[in-house]
Write an enzyme that holds these catalytic residues in place. Structure first.
Site, PDB file in Angstrom:
ATOM      1  N   ASN A   1      28.416  -0.088 -33.047  1.00 18.11           N
ATOM      2  CA  ASN A   1      27.797  -1.022 -31.991  1.00 18.11           C
ATOM      3  C   ASN A   1      28.490  -1.001 -30.807  1.00 18.11           C
ATOM      4  O   ASN A   1      28.204  -1.812 -29.559  1.00 18.11           O
ATOM      5  CB  ASN A   1      27.507  -2.403 -32.644  1.00 18.11           C
ATOM      6  CG  ASN A   1      26.633  -2.402 -33.551  1.00 18.11           C
ATOM      7  OD1 ASN A   1      26.440  -3.216 -34.653  1.00 18.11           O
ATOM      8  ND2 ASN A   1      25.700  -1.386 -33.567  1.00 18.11           N
TER       9      ASN A   1
ATOM     10  N   ASP B   1      19.161  -5.333 -39.959  1.00 12.84           N
ATOM     11  CA  ASP B   1      18.676  -4.252 -38.702  1.00 12.84           C
ATOM     12  C   ASP B   1      17.408  -5.021 -38.575  1.00 12.84           C
ATOM     13  O   ASP B   1      16.828  -5.700 -39.150  1.00 12.84           O
ATOM     14  CB  ASP B   1      18.437  -3.180 -39.593  1.00 12.84           C
ATOM     15  CG  ASP B   1      18.401  -1.969 -38.555  1.00 12.84           C
ATOM     16  OD1 ASP B   1      18.481  -2.168 -37.404  1.00 12.84           O
ATOM     17  OD2 ASP B   1      18.063  -0.898 -38.636  1.00 12.84           O
TER      18      ASP B   1
HETATM   19  C1  FPP Z   1      20.890  -5.116 -35.760  1.00 13.54           C
HETATM   20  O1  FPP Z   1      19.631  -5.007 -35.027  1.00 13.54           O
HETATM   21  C2  FPP Z   1      21.695  -6.149 -35.777  1.00 13.54           C
HETATM   22  C3  FPP Z   1      22.948  -5.983 -35.085  1.00 13.54           C
HETATM   23  C4  FPP Z   1      23.599  -4.892 -34.724  1.00 13.54           C
HETATM   24  C5  FPP Z   1      23.609  -7.241 -35.001  1.00 13.54           C
HETATM   25  C6  FPP Z   1      23.666  -8.135 -36.205  1.00 13.54           C
HETATM   26  C7  FPP Z   1      24.055  -9.424 -35.630  1.00 13.54           C
HETATM   27  C8  FPP Z   1      23.861 -10.545 -35.880  1.00 13.54           C
HETATM   28  C9  FPP Z   1      22.509 -10.924 -36.612  1.00 13.54           C
HETATM   29  C10 FPP Z   1      24.514 -11.913 -35.174  1.00 13.54           C
HETATM   30  C11 FPP Z   1      25.898 -11.771 -35.455  1.00 13.54           C
HETATM   31  C12 FPP Z   1      26.295 -12.525 -36.685  1.00 13.54           C
HETATM   32  C13 FPP Z   1      26.633 -13.518 -37.319  1.00 13.54           C
HETATM   33  C14 FPP Z   1      27.276 -13.634 -38.658  1.00 13.54           C
HETATM   34  C15 FPP Z   1      26.852 -14.786 -36.409  1.00 13.54           C
HETATM   35  P1  FPP Z   1      19.232  -4.244 -33.860  1.00 13.54           P
HETATM   36  O2  FPP Z   1      19.857  -4.632 -32.595  1.00 13.54           O
HETATM   37  O3  FPP Z   1      19.998  -2.840 -34.422  1.00 13.54           O
HETATM   38  O4  FPP Z   1      17.977  -3.941 -33.874  1.00 13.54           O
HETATM   39  P2  FPP Z   1      16.969  -2.753 -33.509  1.00 13.54           P
HETATM   40  O5  FPP Z   1      17.230  -1.425 -34.477  1.00 13.54           O
HETATM   41  O6  FPP Z   1      15.543  -3.074 -33.916  1.00 13.54           O
HETATM   42  O7  FPP Z   1      17.152  -2.279 -32.217  1.00 13.54           O
END
Ligand code: FPP
Length: 252
Positions: free
Chosen positions: A69, A21
């Protein structure tokens, strides 16, 4: 560089699941678009997978994309899928060299065709690798997984009116060939499971880091393992029961 003590090395989790996250917040604090955060988040996936290999954690599961998501803006979703494709293309060679087997949990039919294809191809091509296990949760939601498992169990046992045991039911979960996670790490300071491995987490230890995912690098991962190694897992027993060898039952 942070190192584990020999005692900590003897007490490592076998399976660590990570809720990555904070990519968005990390990017915002740099006045950059959210995808910049995700891109750096992917770089960090490499760092953490390498750290797991370095210390010997054989199972890593990453919550890469939840069913919720799907409600994100279209551009962000397609950007994430492209990052996933790029990651799997770039990592394929080292996955084969290092013996990493890829698995996925979640409904892959909800991914764009190109992303689904590379995920399925990589799963097939790495099927015989048996040193390390990387599982991506993609379009995954634990409640959906459980409902699907109930439905499949019912189809296989139509006449049964007995409540299944966990051993009878758990093979219907998507994680049937994975051990339960011993440690769940969530970054960015939120104390929630967010529909991730709800049943499998029954006895998992939970570690919440204040760092945003792109900053949760090798040393932060090692520190989480060190913290885990010092915990006492009781599985519902008392501390005394855990510390003493099992007593034989009194003979009748
Ligand atoms: C959460 O941060 C992260 C995600 C929803 C996506 C995670 C995905 C990756 C790191 C890339 C894809 C994965 C691989 C294995 C290649 P957020 O966007 O919810 O952050 P925030 O809460 O600060 O907005």
């Amino acid at each position: 560089m942070l190192e584990l003590t020999p005692e900590e090395k003897n007490n490592l989790p076998r399976h660590v699941a990570l809720i990555m996250d904070g990519n968005g917040r990390w990017a915002r604090s740099r006045k950059m678009p959210r995808l910049f955060g995700h891109r750096n988040g992917v770089e960090n996936v490499r760092a953490v997978v390498n750290a797991a290999k370095e210390v010997g954690v054989p199972y890593i599961t990453l919550y890469a994309f939840s069913t919720e998501n799907q409600n994100r803006p279209k551009d962000e979703k397609s950007g994430l899928m492209k990052l996933l494709e790029e990651f799997l293309k770039k990592e394929f060679r080292s996955m084969m060299e290092d013996g990493i087997r890829l698995r996925a949990i979640g409904d892959l039919s909800g991914l764009p065709g190109f992303a689904r294809k590379i995920v399925e191809d990589t799963i097939d091509e790495t099927r015989d690798n048996d040193r390390w296990n990387l599982t991506l949760a993609l379009n995954y939601g634990s409640r959906q997984e459980v409902l699907q498992a109930i439905s499949k169990y019912g189809q296989d046992n139509p006449a049964s009116d007995h409540i299944p045991t966990w051993e009878e039911f758990s093979p219907y979960l998507e994680t049937s060939d994975l051990p339960d996670p011993d440690l769940i790490i969530r970054t960015s300071g939120e104390f929630r499971l967010s529909n991730f491995l709800l049943l499998q987490a029954a006895y998992a230890e939970i570690f919440v880091s204040p760092l945003h995912w792109p900053d949760f690098g090798r040393d932060a991962f090692i520190q989480a393992l060190s913290n885990y190694a010092q915990r006492e897992r009781r599985f519902g027993k008392t501390s005394e029961q855990i510390q003493q060898p099992a007593q034989p039952l009194a003979s009748s």
